[in-house]
Enzyme design. Structure first.
Site, short mmCIF file in Angstrom:
data_model
loop_
_atom_site.label_atom_id
_atom_site.label_comp_id
_atom_site.label_asym_id
_atom_site.label_seq_id
_atom_site.Cartn_x
_atom_site.Cartn_y
_atom_site.Cartn_z
N LYS A 83 0.83 4.25 6.97
CA LYS A 83 0.19 5.15 6.03
C LYS A 83 0.68 6.58 6.23
O LYS A 83 1.31 6.90 7.23
CB LYS A 83 -1.34 5.13 6.21
CG LYS A 83 -2.02 3.80 5.90
CD LYS A 83 -2.01 3.46 4.44
CE LYS A 83 -2.81 2.21 4.13
NZ LYS A 83 -2.15 0.99 4.67
N SER B 5 0.81 -1.22 0.00
CA SER B 5 0.00 0.00 0.00
C SER B 5 0.84 1.27 0.00
O SER B 5 0.37 2.34 -0.36
CB SER B 5 -0.96 0.02 1.20
OG SER B 5 -0.25 0.14 2.41
#
Length: 219
Positions: A175, A138
């Protein structure tokens, strides 16, 4: 000593500052914006020239796949984000490597620690508390790949744009952090993944740490 043009020195310093401040190199678009280029292609041309001179390494296919190389000058490797594991003679820190994290237990619980690494503390933009094994892709475009070891400093707050390790319910994720009021967005660096939205008033959320560097074992 490799001779660089004034513009190349400027770009190299920009890369170093970005790594020192955030733990990660800038994108081509960020370089272009910072230096007033008309397009990211102009930044790419300068990066390719720096790579040919041996000042940096470029990983194709990722927007942040830039690695500094030690050119032998003072301060030429102020941060070791995205460098391979150091030579044993330089090792100074003993950092636990956290693997898979069990639901509901502290990230540094003994059962999560797979091994420890001795590493040189000068490799990082800030002294980390632990290494986290990255799972998934990701954050690919930030140069963070599956299996990499992310150096993490424990924190309880973060600035927008920083890359963090966060716990949401039973999941731990890496993230880019963005907070607006009571809403937090955890943003991926891969268009195949969707942002994670967190409502602080209702969701079980905690910051586990700030990414301060990346290590990769080259085989």
């Amino acid at each position: 000593m490799i001779k660089l043009t004034a513009r190349q020195e400027q770009i190299l310093n920009l890369i170093r500052d970005a790594i020192e401040n955030t733990g990660f190199p800038p994108t081509r678009a960020e370089i272009a914006t910072e230096l007033g280029f008309r397009s990211a292609n102009a930044a790419e041309e300068h990066l390719q020239a720096l790579a040919r001179k041996g000042a940096i390494e470029i990983s194709p296919g990722t927007s942040r796949g830039i690695r500094l190389r030690d050119m032998g000058g003072a301060g030429s490797s102020r941060s070791g984000a995205q460098l391979s594991l150091p030579h044993p003679a330089l090792m100074q820190l003993n950092l636990p490597l956290v693997g898979r994290v069990a639901a509901g237990s502290p990230i540094l619980a003994q059962e999560h620690i797979e091994t420890t690494y001795n590493v040189d503390k000068s490799l990082f933009s800030a002294i980390p508390d632990f290494l986290l094994k990255v799972r998934g892709m990701s954050m690919r475009d930030a140069g963070i790949l599956d299996g990499d070891l992310l150096a993490v400093k424990k924190i309880d707050s973060a600035r927008n744009g920083q890359i963090v390790v966060a716990r949401l319910g039973d999941d731990v994720t890496v993230k880019r952090y963005k907070k607006t009021g009571s809403l937090i967005e955890l943003l991926p660096e891969n268009p195949d993944f969707q942002p994670i939205r967190v409502d602080l008033e209702h969701d079980d959320f905690a910051l586990e740490g700030l990414a301060v560097g990346l290590m990769r074992s080259w085989h």
